[in-house]
Write a protein that holds these residues in place. Structure first.
Motif, PDB file in Angstrom:
ATOM      1  N   SER A  82       0.865  -1.164  -0.147  1.00 56.33           N
ATOM      2  CA  SER A  82       0.137  -0.042  -0.213  1.00 56.33           C
ATOM      3  C   SER A  82       0.864   1.169   0.001  1.00 56.33           C
ATOM      4  CB  SER A  82      -0.887  -0.044   1.326  1.00 56.33           C
ATOM      5  OG  SER A  82      -1.649   1.230   1.262  1.00 56.33           O
ATOM      6  N   LEU A  83       1.224   1.773  -1.124  1.00 58.19           N
ATOM      7  CA  LEU A  83       1.863   2.853  -1.216  1.00 58.19           C
ATOM      8  C   LEU A  83       1.025   4.175  -1.718  1.00 58.19           C
ATOM      9  CD1 LEU A  83       4.650   4.382  -1.557  1.00 58.19           C
ATOM     10  CD2 LEU A  83       4.998   3.394  -4.007  1.00 58.19           C
ATOM     11  N   ASP A  84       0.936   5.363  -0.890  1.00 56.78           N
ATOM     12  CA  ASP A  84       0.381   6.411  -1.267  1.00 56.78           C
ATOM     13  C   ASP A  84       1.398   7.373  -1.865  1.00 56.78           C
ATOM     14  OD1 ASP A  84      -0.985   8.704  -1.616  1.00 56.78           O
ATOM     15  OD2 ASP A  84      -1.593   8.915   0.685  1.00 56.78           O
ATOM     16  N   ILE A  85       1.336   7.195  -3.195  1.00 54.26           N
ATOM     17  CA  ILE A  85       2.663   8.119  -3.972  1.00 54.26           C
ATOM     18  C   ILE A  85       2.560   9.627  -3.758  1.00 54.26           C
ATOM     19  CG2 ILE A  85       1.251   8.692  -6.138  1.00 54.26           C
ATOM     20  CD1 ILE A  85       4.313   6.762  -6.173  1.00 54.26           C
ATOM     21  N   SER A  86       1.345  10.224  -3.257  1.00 53.89           N
ATOM     22  CA  SER A  86       1.464  11.319  -2.821  1.00 53.89           C
ATOM     23  C   SER A  86       2.378  12.028  -1.747  1.00 53.89           C
ATOM     24  CB  SER A  86      -0.128  12.090  -2.531  1.00 53.89           C
ATOM     25  OG  SER A  86      -0.567  11.437  -1.679  1.00 53.89           O
ATOM     26  N   LYS A  87       2.751  11.121  -1.115  1.00 56.56           N
ATOM     27  CA  LYS A  87       3.518  11.204   0.171  1.00 56.56           C
ATOM     28  C   LYS A  87       5.001  11.599  -0.120  1.00 56.56           C
ATOM     29  CE  LYS A  87       0.540   8.964   3.734  1.00 56.56           C
ATOM     30  NZ  LYS A  87       0.788   7.980   4.871  1.00 56.56           N
ATOM     31  N   LEU A  88       5.287  10.900  -1.183  1.00 54.58           N
ATOM     32  CA  LEU A  88       6.662  11.056  -1.737  1.00 54.58           C
ATOM     33  C   LEU A  88       6.928  12.398  -2.201  1.00 54.58           C
ATOM     34  CD1 LEU A  88       7.275   7.627  -3.391  1.00 54.58           C
ATOM     35  CD2 LEU A  88       8.158   8.433  -0.856  1.00 54.58           C
ATOM     36  N   GLU A  89       5.950  13.034  -2.628  1.00 57.64           N
ATOM     37  CA  GLU A  89       6.022  14.278  -3.528  1.00 57.64           C
ATOM     38  C   GLU A  89       6.794  14.163  -4.780  1.00 57.64           C
ATOM     39  OE1 GLU A  89       6.434  18.011  -0.506  1.00 57.64           O
ATOM     40  OE2 GLU A  89       7.591  16.359   0.499  1.00 57.64           O
ATOM     41  N   PHE A  90       6.780  15.286  -5.650  1.00 60.01           N
ATOM     42  CA  PHE A  90       7.668  15.231  -6.868  1.00 60.01           C
ATOM     43  C   PHE A  90       7.423  14.129  -7.978  1.00 60.01           C
ATOM     44  CE2 PHE A  90      10.077  17.468  -3.451  1.00 60.01           C
ATOM     45  CZ  PHE A  90       9.790  18.965  -3.828  1.00 60.01           C
ATOM     46  N   ILE A  91       6.584  13.174  -7.356  1.00 62.63           N
ATOM     47  CA  ILE A  91       6.330  11.968  -8.723  1.00 62.63           C
ATOM     48  C   ILE A  91       4.971  11.808  -8.463  1.00 62.63           C
ATOM     49  CG2 ILE A  91       8.363  10.900  -8.303  1.00 62.63           C
ATOM     50  CD1 ILE A  91       7.283   8.962  -6.540  1.00 62.63           C
ATOM     51  N   GLU A  92       4.307  11.283  -9.511  1.00 59.31           N
ATOM     52  CA  GLU A  92       2.788  11.116 -10.123  1.00 59.31           C
ATOM     53  C   GLU A  92       2.742   9.780 -10.792  1.00 59.31           C
ATOM     54  OE1 GLU A  92       0.310  13.596 -12.364  1.00 59.31           O
ATOM     55  OE2 GLU A  92       2.122  14.853 -12.432  1.00 59.31           O
ATOM     56  N   ILE A  93       1.660   9.270 -10.745  1.00 55.35           N
ATOM     57  CA  ILE A  93       1.629   8.105 -11.670  1.00 55.35           C
ATOM     58  C   ILE A  93       0.443   8.578 -12.727  1.00 55.35           C
ATOM     59  CG2 ILE A  93       0.353   5.988 -11.908  1.00 55.35           C
ATOM     60  CD1 ILE A  93       0.891   5.098  -8.989  1.00 55.35           C
ATOM     61  N   ARG A  94       0.984   8.399 -13.800  1.00 50.59           N
ATOM     62  CA  ARG A  94       0.125   8.763 -15.393  1.00 50.59           C
ATOM     63  C   ARG A  94       0.175   7.485 -15.770  1.00 50.59           C
ATOM     64  NH1 ARG A  94       3.158  13.991 -17.441  1.00 50.59           N
ATOM     65  NH2 ARG A  94       3.212  15.277 -15.608  1.00 50.59           N
ATOM     66  N   GLU A  95      -1.164   7.207 -15.913  1.00 55.15           N
ATOM     67  CA  GLU A  95      -1.495   5.506 -16.625  1.00 55.15           C
ATOM     68  C   GLU A  95      -0.492   4.669 -15.936  1.00 55.15           C
ATOM     69  OE1 GLU A  95      -1.103   6.343 -21.014  1.00 55.15           O
ATOM     70  OE2 GLU A  95      -2.674   7.674 -21.126  1.00 55.15           O
ATOM     71  N   LYS A  96       0.430   4.008 -16.803  1.00 52.93           N
ATOM     72  CA  LYS A  96       1.450   2.943 -16.218  1.00 52.93           C
ATOM     73  C   LYS A  96       2.706   3.483 -16.107  1.00 52.93           C
ATOM     74  CE  LYS A  96      -1.115  -0.867 -18.177  1.00 52.93           C
ATOM     75  NZ  LYS A  96      -1.075  -2.097 -18.957  1.00 52.93           N
ATOM     76  N   ASP A  97       2.996   4.841 -15.918  1.00 56.35           N
ATOM     77  CA  ASP A  97       4.266   5.237 -15.827  1.00 56.35           C
ATOM     78  C   ASP A  97       4.514   6.454 -14.616  1.00 56.35           C
ATOM     79  OD1 ASP A  97       5.783   4.458 -17.600  1.00 56.35           O
ATOM     80  OD2 ASP A  97       5.347   6.044 -19.085  1.00 56.35           O
ATOM     81  N   ILE A  98       5.531   6.105 -13.763  1.00 59.04           N
ATOM     82  CA  ILE A  98       5.681   7.105 -12.746  1.00 59.04           C
ATOM     83  C   ILE A  98       6.533   8.241 -13.305  1.00 59.04           C
ATOM     84  CG2 ILE A  98       6.986   7.429 -10.579  1.00 59.04           C
ATOM     85  CD1 ILE A  98       6.813   4.606  -9.959  1.00 59.04           C
ATOM     86  N   ILE A  99       5.966   9.721 -12.894  1.00 55.87           N
ATOM     87  CA  ILE A  99       6.487  10.551 -13.666  1.00 55.87           C
ATOM     88  C   ILE A  99       7.244  11.514 -12.538  1.00 55.87           C
ATOM     89  CG2 ILE A  99       6.033  12.603 -14.914  1.00 55.87           C
ATOM     90  CD1 ILE A  99       5.894  10.117 -16.664  1.00 55.87           C
ATOM     91  N   LEU A 100       8.266  11.951 -12.975  1.00 57.97           N
ATOM     92  CA  LEU A 100       8.897  12.721 -12.145  1.00 57.97           C
ATOM     93  C   LEU A 100       8.681  14.394 -12.418  1.00 57.97           C
ATOM     94  CD1 LEU A 100      11.117  13.066  -9.653  1.00 57.97           C
ATOM     95  CD2 LEU A 100      12.810  13.142 -11.357  1.00 57.97           C
TER      96      LEU A 100
END
Length: 300
Positions: A82-100
């Motif tokens: 369970s990874l809340d990507i928003s907590k890491l900041e500066f990255i987001e998920i777009r479709e199937k990619d992690i974007i910096l």
């Protein structure tokens, strides 16, 4: 391999108490080609390096991110539960990619930028054995991440280039000095020493080889010239033209026959009235002109 040794060294860097460093190093891992999206909260990282998987697991644990490790064939896999990507900041998920996000370029903390680069190298970096060739490469999941990391490295005074093809987005370095700078930047200090020792040894070996090749070429040139001179002198003797030469030419010709391997400078010292290398060369060219490959001249 040299890459494995570097990743083993980086695995021992003890900065995991600083959660900000941990977060940025983890971001470096996540933007590489070895990370994939399973779902919005499940991310998988794969590697063949047990040192690498250990480092990645420690980063996740330090940030209280639950995960599991499994092994398939030669690959170690980590899957976040369970990874809340928003907590890491500066990255987001777009479709199937992690974007910096390029907002990360606004951060004016060099150590955090170095942490991202270290994570990227650990995530999908490799370096050839420097005994063979100089080549360091990091493969990213997409072009956006590549361009942002390239800007970070440029800001850190590392000269790195892009490798573009349809299958992968990667940055690479082929210059030995730049690779050494990169390794120092990510904290692989022992690897820098090993790399530089190999580089110095290769440079010395290369210089020695060039000197030997140059000396061999010069020796072959000298020997070929001596053979040509001796053949010309013998032809002059056979045809009776030798006796028409003046005494200076006869003297140097007889010395050449007696000492076929001697240098021109040494021949010049053995003359009744010693002369330099250019003087001996001039006389032998006159002999060749009489009966050699050069133009025919009247002996004087």
């Amino acid at each position: 391999s040299f890459s494995t040794d570097i990743k083993q060294e980086l695995n021992k860097i003890s900065n995991l108490k600083n959660k900000e460093f941990v977060k940025f190093e983890l971001i470096g891992y996540l933007i590489t080609v070895n990370t994939s999206i399973i779902s919005k909260k499940n991310i998988k990282f794969s590697t063949e390096s047990d040192y690498n998987i250990n480092r990645f697991s420690r980063l996740l644990s330090n940030l209280d991110i639950d995960h599991k490790i499994d092994i398939k064939g030669k690959n170690f896999n980590i899957i976040t539960k369970s990874l809340d990507i928003s907590k890491l900041e500066f990255i987001e998920i777009r479709e199937k990619d992690i974007i910096l996000s390029d907002d990360i370029l606004e951060i004016n903390k060099e150590e955090l930028m170095k942490a991202i680069i270290r994570g990227s190298f650990l995530g999908a970096g490799s370096i050839n054995n420097p005994q063979n060739s100089y080549h360091l490469e990091i493969v990213f999941s997409n072009e956006i991440n590549l361009q942002i990391v390239k800007k970070i490295l440029t800001n850190l005074n590392i000269n790195i280039k892009e490798l573009k093809n349809s299958n992968r987005s990667s940055l690479y370095i082929k210059d030995g000095e730049e690779i050494a700078k990169f390794l120092a930047l990510i904290g692989a200090n022992q690897a820098v020493m090993d790399f530089e020792n190999i580089r110095i040894e290769k440079e010395i070996r290369g210089k020695v080889n060039r000197i030997v090749n140059c000396e061999t070429a010069n020796l072959n040139k000298t020997l070929n010239a001596a053979v040509e001179q001796i053949n010309a002198i013998k032809k002059l003797q056979e045809t009776g033209e030798f006796n028409k030469l003046d005494d200076d030419l006869k003297e140097v010709a007889l010395l050449r026959l007696e000492y076929p391997n001697m240098s021109l400078a040494e021949l010049g010292k053995r003359l009744r009235n010693p002369i330099g290398k250019s003087g001996v060369n001039y006389r032998l060219k006159k002999i060749l002109g009489v009966f050699g490959d050069g133009p025919k001249k009247h002996p004087k």
